[in-house]
Write a protein that holds these residues in place. Structure first.
Motif, mmCIF file in Angstrom:
data_model
loop_
_atom_site.group_PDB
_atom_site.id
_atom_site.type_symbol
_atom_site.label_atom_id
_atom_site.label_comp_id
_atom_site.label_asym_id
_atom_site.label_seq_id
_atom_site.Cartn_x
_atom_site.Cartn_y
_atom_site.Cartn_z
ATOM 1 N N CYS A 106 -27.362 -45.109 -15.440
ATOM 2 C CA CYS A 106 -27.808 -45.097 -16.754
ATOM 3 C C CYS A 106 -26.702 -45.366 -17.634
ATOM 4 O O CYS A 106 -25.642 -44.400 -17.876
ATOM 5 C CB CYS A 106 -28.512 -43.746 -17.154
ATOM 6 N N TRP A 107 -26.414 -46.607 -18.153
ATOM 7 C CA TRP A 107 -25.319 -46.773 -18.942
ATOM 8 C C TRP A 107 -25.965 -47.291 -20.258
ATOM 9 O O TRP A 107 -26.516 -48.069 -20.567
ATOM 10 C CB TRP A 107 -24.561 -48.340 -18.541
ATOM 11 N N TRP A 108 -25.434 -46.786 -21.268
ATOM 12 C CA TRP A 108 -25.902 -46.723 -22.563
ATOM 13 C C TRP A 108 -27.331 -46.826 -22.897
ATOM 14 O O TRP A 108 -28.241 -47.585 -23.291
ATOM 15 C CB TRP A 108 -25.325 -47.900 -23.505
ATOM 16 N N ALA A 109 -28.085 -45.848 -22.030
ATOM 17 C CA ALA A 109 -29.444 -45.404 -22.016
ATOM 18 C C ALA A 109 -30.406 -46.575 -21.394
ATOM 19 O O ALA A 109 -31.304 -46.592 -21.512
ATOM 20 C CB ALA A 109 -29.809 -45.221 -23.256
ATOM 21 N N THR A 110 -29.512 -47.431 -20.585
ATOM 22 C CA THR A 110 -30.556 -48.417 -19.680
ATOM 23 C C THR A 110 -29.836 -48.777 -18.584
ATOM 24 O O THR A 110 -28.968 -48.086 -18.119
ATOM 25 C CB THR A 110 -30.443 -49.689 -20.741
ATOM 26 N N ILE A 111 -30.554 -49.647 -17.798
ATOM 27 C CA ILE A 111 -30.062 -50.317 -16.481
ATOM 28 C C ILE A 111 -28.673 -50.990 -16.705
ATOM 29 O O ILE A 111 -28.418 -51.529 -17.881
ATOM 30 C CB ILE A 111 -31.308 -51.082 -15.732
ATOM 31 N N ALA A 112 -27.875 -50.809 -15.823
ATOM 32 C CA ALA A 112 -26.645 -51.675 -15.605
ATOM 33 C C ALA A 112 -26.908 -53.194 -15.786
ATOM 34 O O ALA A 112 -27.968 -53.603 -15.133
ATOM 35 C CB ALA A 112 -25.765 -51.436 -14.488
ATOM 36 N N HIS A 135 -27.152 -40.305 -13.867
ATOM 37 C CA HIS A 135 -26.794 -40.313 -15.019
ATOM 38 C C HIS A 135 -25.820 -39.118 -15.246
ATOM 39 O O HIS A 135 -25.654 -38.217 -14.293
ATOM 40 C CB HIS A 135 -27.996 -40.168 -15.985
ATOM 41 N N GLU A 136 -25.282 -38.917 -16.709
ATOM 42 C CA GLU A 136 -24.521 -37.829 -16.743
ATOM 43 C C GLU A 136 -24.984 -37.041 -18.029
ATOM 44 O O GLU A 136 -24.435 -36.370 -18.764
ATOM 45 C CB GLU A 136 -23.004 -38.090 -16.925
ATOM 46 N N GLY A 137 -26.498 -36.902 -18.077
ATOM 47 C CA GLY A 137 -27.033 -36.308 -19.199
ATOM 48 C C GLY A 137 -28.161 -37.256 -20.103
ATOM 49 O O GLY A 137 -28.965 -36.620 -20.660
ATOM 50 N N SER A 138 -28.035 -38.570 -19.836
ATOM 51 C CA SER A 138 -29.195 -39.349 -20.569
ATOM 52 C C SER A 138 -30.503 -39.575 -20.068
ATOM 53 O O SER A 138 -31.254 -40.247 -20.402
ATOM 54 C CB SER A 138 -28.448 -40.844 -21.141
ATOM 55 N N ARG A 139 -30.341 -38.879 -18.584
ATOM 56 C CA ARG A 139 -31.471 -39.019 -17.885
ATOM 57 C C ARG A 139 -32.154 -40.867 -17.733
ATOM 58 O O ARG A 139 -31.267 -41.303 -17.255
ATOM 59 C CB ARG A 139 -32.626 -38.381 -18.288
ATOM 60 N N MET A 140 -33.352 -40.985 -17.883
ATOM 61 C CA MET A 140 -33.593 -42.427 -17.646
ATOM 62 C C MET A 140 -33.410 -43.181 -18.938
ATOM 63 O O MET A 140 -33.685 -44.417 -18.815
ATOM 64 C CB MET A 140 -35.248 -42.370 -17.461
ATOM 65 N N GLY A 141 -32.984 -42.500 -20.089
ATOM 66 C CA GLY A 141 -32.748 -43.268 -21.352
ATOM 67 C C GLY A 141 -34.085 -44.290 -21.655
ATOM 68 O O GLY A 141 -35.292 -43.731 -21.468
ATOM 69 N N HIS A 142 -33.982 -45.463 -21.987
ATOM 70 C CA HIS A 142 -34.907 -46.135 -22.253
ATOM 71 C C HIS A 142 -35.365 -47.333 -21.046
ATOM 72 O O HIS A 142 -35.869 -48.572 -21.085
ATOM 73 C CB HIS A 142 -35.118 -46.828 -23.545
ATOM 74 N N SER A 143 -34.751 -47.024 -19.894
ATOM 75 C CA SER A 143 -34.575 -47.879 -18.632
ATOM 76 C C SER A 143 -36.068 -48.286 -18.490
ATOM 77 O O SER A 143 -36.092 -49.563 -17.967
ATOM 78 C CB SER A 143 -33.780 -47.239 -17.678
#
Length: 185
Positions: A106-112, A135-143
């Motif tokens: 999870c990079w910047w709350a989304t997929i790489a 992730h390191e805290g953002s879980r799935m984000g908006h992925s």
């Protein structure tokens, strides 16, 4: 009650039969993933082992830097600009697969971005896409929302977020999730 008795009889008559299997016989499953640090690769291997899936590693044509700050900066820029980096290789087709697990950090709350490139390259009509993220805290984000946009026509199942440091001990969480979404072998 009748189903329980029927399952007990089937188990007694056919002891080698796996009555806990959830994935329909003949269902073709692929686990496609991008991993920068190795955490997503480990999670992909756990999912493939539990589902009997084929595995495909999404590898960008130009490797990401190994230095943390440089990767973070590059990923932020690519995501903000909607970049789709070239891939070293990709399956010619995914037509033969019914279910495709898609893994990414999870990079910047989304997929790489390499995962976005992979997803943008296929027709997803009638497929089931199952996201998993490290992730390191953002879980799935908006992925999951972003994957739905890239996989028009697909059913996108509930994803699994696993903290990077917990990946090596996540087998039980993976199995529970797969049972919950009816995708174990």
């Amino acid at each position: 009650m009748r189903i329980t008795i029927l399952m007990a009889l089937i188990t007694m008559l056919f002891p080698g039969m796996d009555t806990n299997a959830q994935t329909a016989p003949g269902r073709k499953v692929l686990v496609a993933y991008f991993s920068h640090s190795g955490n997503t690769r480990e999670l992909a291997q756990q999912i493939a082992s539990a589902t009997g899936a084929a595995v495909f590693e999404i590898v960008p044509a130009a490797a990401y830097p190994s230095e943390y700050r440089a990767v973070v900066d590059q990923a932020k820029k690519e995501i903000a600009e909607g970049d789709r980096p070239a891939l070293k290789d990709k399956p010619e087709s995914i037509a033969g697969y019914d279910v495709v697990f898609v893994g990414s950090p999870c990079w910047w709350a989304t997929i790489a971005p390499p995962v976005a490139t992979f997803l943008a390259g296929y027709d997803w009509s009638g497929k089931t896409v199952v996201p998993f993220m490290t992730h390191e805290g953002s879980r799935m984000g908006h992925s999951e929302e972003d994957i739905r946009k890239l996989c028009t026509g697909a059913t996108v199942a509930r994803g699994l977020p696993v903290r990077g440091g917990a990946v090596k001990s996540s087998q039980e969480a993976v199995l529970t999730w797969l049972r919950d979404i009816n995708l174990t072998k």
